[in-house]
Design a protein around this motif. Structure first.
Motif, PDB file in Angstrom:
ATOM      1  N   ASP A   1       0.828  -1.209   0.000  1.00  9.05           N
ATOM      2  CA  ASP A   1       0.000   0.000   0.000  1.00  9.05           C
ATOM      3  C   ASP A   1       0.865   1.264   0.000  1.00  9.05           C
ATOM      4  OD1 ASP A   1      -2.197  -1.683   0.053  1.00  9.05           O
ATOM      5  OD2 ASP A   1      -2.637  -1.357   2.184  1.00  9.05           O
ATOM      6  N   LEU A   2       1.902   1.260   0.835  1.00  9.99           N
ATOM      7  CA  LEU A   2       2.813   2.415   0.879  1.00  9.99           C
ATOM      8  C   LEU A   2       3.550   2.592  -0.449  1.00  9.99           C
ATOM      9  CD1 LEU A   2       4.357   2.167   4.469  1.00  9.99           C
ATOM     10  CD2 LEU A   2       2.936   4.020   3.580  1.00  9.99           C
ATOM     11  N   THR A   3       3.954   1.500  -1.060  1.00 20.27           N
ATOM     12  CA  THR A   3       4.637   1.559  -2.355  1.00 20.27           C
ATOM     13  C   THR A   3       3.718   2.170  -3.409  1.00 20.27           C
ATOM     14  OG1 THR A   3       5.949  -0.387  -1.768  1.00 20.27           O
ATOM     15  CG2 THR A   3       5.899   0.228  -4.090  1.00 20.27           C
ATOM     16  N   ALA A   4       2.448   1.802  -3.373  1.00 22.16           N
ATOM     17  CA  ALA A   4       1.473   2.374  -4.312  1.00 22.16           C
ATOM     18  C   ALA A   4       1.289   3.870  -4.061  1.00 22.16           C
ATOM     19  CB  ALA A   4       0.137   1.654  -4.196  1.00 22.16           C
ATOM     20  N   VAL A   5       1.254   4.272  -2.798  1.00 24.19           N
ATOM     21  CA  VAL A   5       1.135   5.699  -2.453  1.00 24.19           C
ATOM     22  C   VAL A   5       2.354   6.462  -2.965  1.00 24.19           C
ATOM     23  CG1 VAL A   5       1.157   7.327  -0.519  1.00 24.19           C
ATOM     24  CG2 VAL A   5      -0.387   5.367  -0.472  1.00 24.19           C
ATOM     25  N   LEU A   6       3.540   5.903  -2.756  1.00 25.87           N
ATOM     26  CA  LEU A   6       4.772   6.557  -3.217  1.00 25.87           C
ATOM     27  C   LEU A   6       4.806   6.677  -4.735  1.00 25.87           C
ATOM     28  CD1 LEU A   6       7.427   4.895  -0.864  1.00 25.87           C
ATOM     29  CD2 LEU A   6       6.399   7.166  -0.650  1.00 25.87           C
ATOM     30  N   ALA A   7       4.278   5.691  -5.434  1.00 28.64           N
ATOM     31  CA  ALA A   7       4.258   5.721  -6.895  1.00 28.64           C
ATOM     32  C   ALA A   7       3.340   6.824  -7.416  1.00 28.64           C
ATOM     33  CB  ALA A   7       3.812   4.377  -7.452  1.00 28.64           C
ATOM     34  N   ASP A   8       2.287   7.124  -6.655  1.00 22.67           N
ATOM     35  CA  ASP A   8       1.293   8.104  -7.097  1.00 22.67           C
ATOM     36  C   ASP A   8       1.618   9.543  -6.720  1.00 22.67           C
ATOM     37  OD1 ASP A   8      -0.188   6.105  -8.239  1.00 22.67           O
ATOM     38  OD2 ASP A   8      -1.583   5.911  -6.555  1.00 22.67           O
ATOM     39  N   THR A   9       2.689   9.776  -5.969  1.00 26.95           N
ATOM     40  CA  THR A   9       2.974  11.135  -5.520  1.00 26.95           C
ATOM     41  C   THR A   9       4.363  11.598  -5.951  1.00 26.95           C
ATOM     42  OG1 THR A   9       2.993  12.619  -3.622  1.00 26.95           O
ATOM     43  CG2 THR A   9       3.897  10.439  -3.267  1.00 26.95           C
ATOM     44  N   ASN A  10       4.478  12.891  -6.173  1.00 29.35           N
ATOM     45  CA  ASN A  10       5.776  13.506  -6.460  1.00 29.35           C
ATOM     46  C   ASN A  10       6.243  14.359  -5.291  1.00 29.35           C
ATOM     47  OD1 ASN A  10       6.182  12.430  -9.053  1.00 29.35           O
ATOM     48  ND2 ASN A  10       4.762  13.924  -9.899  1.00 29.35           N
ATOM     49  N   THR A  11       5.426  14.423  -4.238  1.00 27.13           N
ATOM     50  CA  THR A  11       5.750  15.234  -3.069  1.00 27.13           C
ATOM     51  C   THR A  11       5.549  14.418  -1.810  1.00 27.13           C
ATOM     52  OG1 THR A  11       4.998  17.209  -4.241  1.00 27.13           O
ATOM     53  CG2 THR A  11       5.231  17.382  -1.867  1.00 27.13           C
ATOM     54  N   LEU A  12       6.629  14.186  -1.083  1.00 25.33           N
ATOM     55  CA  LEU A  12       6.594  13.425   0.157  1.00 25.33           C
ATOM     56  C   LEU A  12       7.444  14.148   1.199  1.00 25.33           C
ATOM     57  CD1 LEU A  12       6.085  10.760   1.824  1.00 25.33           C
ATOM     58  CD2 LEU A  12       8.222   9.939   0.822  1.00 25.33           C
ATOM     59  N   TYR A  13       6.830  14.497   2.300  1.00 20.63           N
ATOM     60  CA  TYR A  13       7.551  15.122   3.411  1.00 20.63           C
ATOM     61  C   TYR A  13       7.526  14.151   4.587  1.00 20.63           C
ATOM     62  CZ  TYR A  13       7.609  19.830   1.363  1.00 20.63           C
ATOM     63  OH  TYR A  13       7.836  20.925   0.578  1.00 20.63           O
ATOM     64  N   LEU A  14       8.636  14.059   5.282  1.00 11.97           N
ATOM     65  CA  LEU A  14       8.723  13.255   6.493  1.00 11.97           C
ATOM     66  C   LEU A  14       8.983  14.217   7.647  1.00 11.97           C
ATOM     67  CD1 LEU A  14      10.948  10.366   5.115  1.00 11.97           C
ATOM     68  CD2 LEU A  14       8.461  10.449   5.300  1.00 11.97           C
ATOM     69  N   ALA A  15       8.121  14.165   8.654  1.00  9.80           N
ATOM     70  CA  ALA A  15       8.203  15.119   9.756  1.00  9.80           C
ATOM     71  C   ALA A  15       8.061  14.406  11.086  1.00  9.80           C
ATOM     72  CB  ALA A  15       7.116  16.173   9.606  1.00  9.80           C
ATOM     73  N   ASP A  16       8.509  15.088  12.130  1.00  6.86           N
ATOM     74  CA  ASP A  16       8.370  14.592  13.494  1.00  6.86           C
ATOM     75  C   ASP A  16       7.319  15.453  14.192  1.00  6.86           C
ATOM     76  OD1 ASP A  16       8.588  13.731  16.093  1.00  6.86           O
ATOM     77  OD2 ASP A  16      10.667  14.369  16.365  1.00  6.86           O
ATOM     78  N   ILE A  17       6.196  14.830  14.564  1.00  3.98           N
ATOM     79  CA  ILE A  17       5.167  15.563  15.302  1.00  3.98           C
ATOM     80  C   ILE A  17       5.002  15.000  16.708  1.00  3.98           C
ATOM     81  CG2 ILE A  17       3.928  16.243  13.209  1.00  3.98           C
ATOM     82  CD1 ILE A  17       1.785  14.150  13.936  1.00  3.98           C
ATOM     83  N   SER A  18       5.964  14.198  17.149  1.00  5.57           N
ATOM     84  CA  SER A  18       5.867  13.591  18.480  1.00  5.57           C
ATOM     85  C   SER A  18       5.883  14.679  19.548  1.00  5.57           C
ATOM     86  CB  SER A  18       7.025  12.623  18.711  1.00  5.57           C
ATOM     87  OG  SER A  18       8.248  13.333  18.726  1.00  5.57           O
ATOM     88  N   GLY A  19       5.196  14.421  20.623  1.00  3.74           N
ATOM     89  CA  GLY A  19       5.169  15.361  21.733  1.00  3.74           C
ATOM     90  C   GLY A  19       4.060  16.392  21.648  1.00  3.74           C
ATOM     91  N   LEU A  20       3.321  16.428  20.540  1.00  4.59           N
ATOM     92  CA  LEU A  20       2.202  17.366  20.444  1.00  4.59           C
ATOM     93  C   LEU A  20       1.039  16.834  21.279  1.00  4.59           C
ATOM     94  CD1 LEU A  20       2.100  18.285  16.627  1.00  4.59           C
ATOM     95  CD2 LEU A  20       3.157  19.568  18.488  1.00  4.59           C
ATOM     96  N   ASP A  21       0.385  17.732  22.011  1.00  6.49           N
ATOM     97  CA  ASP A  21      -0.788  17.288  22.770  1.00  6.49           C
ATOM     98  C   ASP A  21      -1.963  17.067  21.823  1.00  6.49           C
ATOM     99  OD1 ASP A  21      -1.960  19.804  22.238  1.00  6.49           O
ATOM    100  OD2 ASP A  21      -1.288  20.631  24.140  1.00  6.49           O
ATOM    101  N   ALA A  22      -3.044  16.527  22.357  1.00  2.39           N
ATOM    102  CA  ALA A  22      -4.195  16.158  21.523  1.00  2.39           C
ATOM    103  C   ALA A  22      -4.772  17.364  20.783  1.00  2.39           C
ATOM    104  CB  ALA A  22      -5.269  15.502  22.384  1.00  2.39           C
ATOM    105  N   GLN A  23      -4.893  18.502  21.459  1.00  2.43           N
ATOM    106  CA  GLN A  23      -5.465  19.697  20.839  1.00  2.43           C
ATOM    107  C   GLN A  23      -4.583  20.199  19.696  1.00  2.43           C
ATOM    108  OE1 GLN A  23      -8.454  21.205  21.425  1.00  2.43           O
ATOM    109  NE2 GLN A  23      -7.949  22.485  19.682  1.00  2.43           N
TER     110      GLN A  23
END
Length: 172
Positions: A12-34
């Motif tokens: 599934d991830l491979t199919a998503v990568l094939a369909d996109t030309n823009t991929l960002y990888l980010a760290d959002i750990s530590g954010l509260d629920a709000q």
């Protein structure tokens, strides 16, 4: 997670990568629920798809992909969120705007316009990437300027060839 489930996620991830030309990888750990909810809402409004991924599975999907992700798998450490959008600069603009109120998300790396960007210090360069629509708008603007000069020369040149030439030479 069974081996079959992992295999399906990688496919599934491979199919998503094939369909996109823009991929960002980010760290959002530590954010509260709000704050996380606010980020998801901002992503939705900006047309950015945000999802949490397992690093090992995304790395295998990148390997299986026919795209050249170069050193991008090297940033897959700790918590990783994947941001996908049509416009190459949309996630960068969203991150930059969101960080006015929060210290996250942190950019780990990005694949945009067939180039790889590693590190949070690349955020400004990614914001500056022009979308296809922005480039087309600039090109049309540049092409309209000479056409407007010719039309105004025709109108003010007295409808004679010498008048048109004189008017055009004065505009340069």
């Amino acid at each position: 997670m069974t081996r079959e489930e992992k295999s399906q996620v990688i496919q599934d991830l491979t199919a998503v990568l094939a369909d996109t030309n823009t991929l960002y990888l980010a760290d959002i750990s530590g954010l509260d629920a709000q704050t996380t909810s606010n980020l998801r809402r901002a992503c939705f409004k900006a047309g950015v798809q945000l999802s949490i991924v397992k690093n090992t599975l995304l790395a295998k999907a990148m390997e299986a992909s026919d795209k050249e992700f170069e050193d991008l798998p090297s940033v897959l450490k700790g918590n990783t969120s994947m941001m996908i959008a049509e416009a190459a600069n949309a996630p960068a603009k969203l991150i930059k705007e969101f960080r006015k109120k929060s210290d996250k998300p942190l950019l780990k790396g990005a694949f945009a316009e067939e180039s790889v960007y590693i590190g949070d210090d690349q955020l400004d360069a990614l914001v500056e990437i022009k979308s296809r629509e922005e480039l087309i708008g600039e090109i049309i603007g540049l092409l309209q300027s000479p056409a407007k000069n010719v039309i105004s020369a025709l109108q003010s040149g007295g409808q004679t060839l010498s008048g048109i030439i004189k008017t055009l030479s004065e505009k340069e």
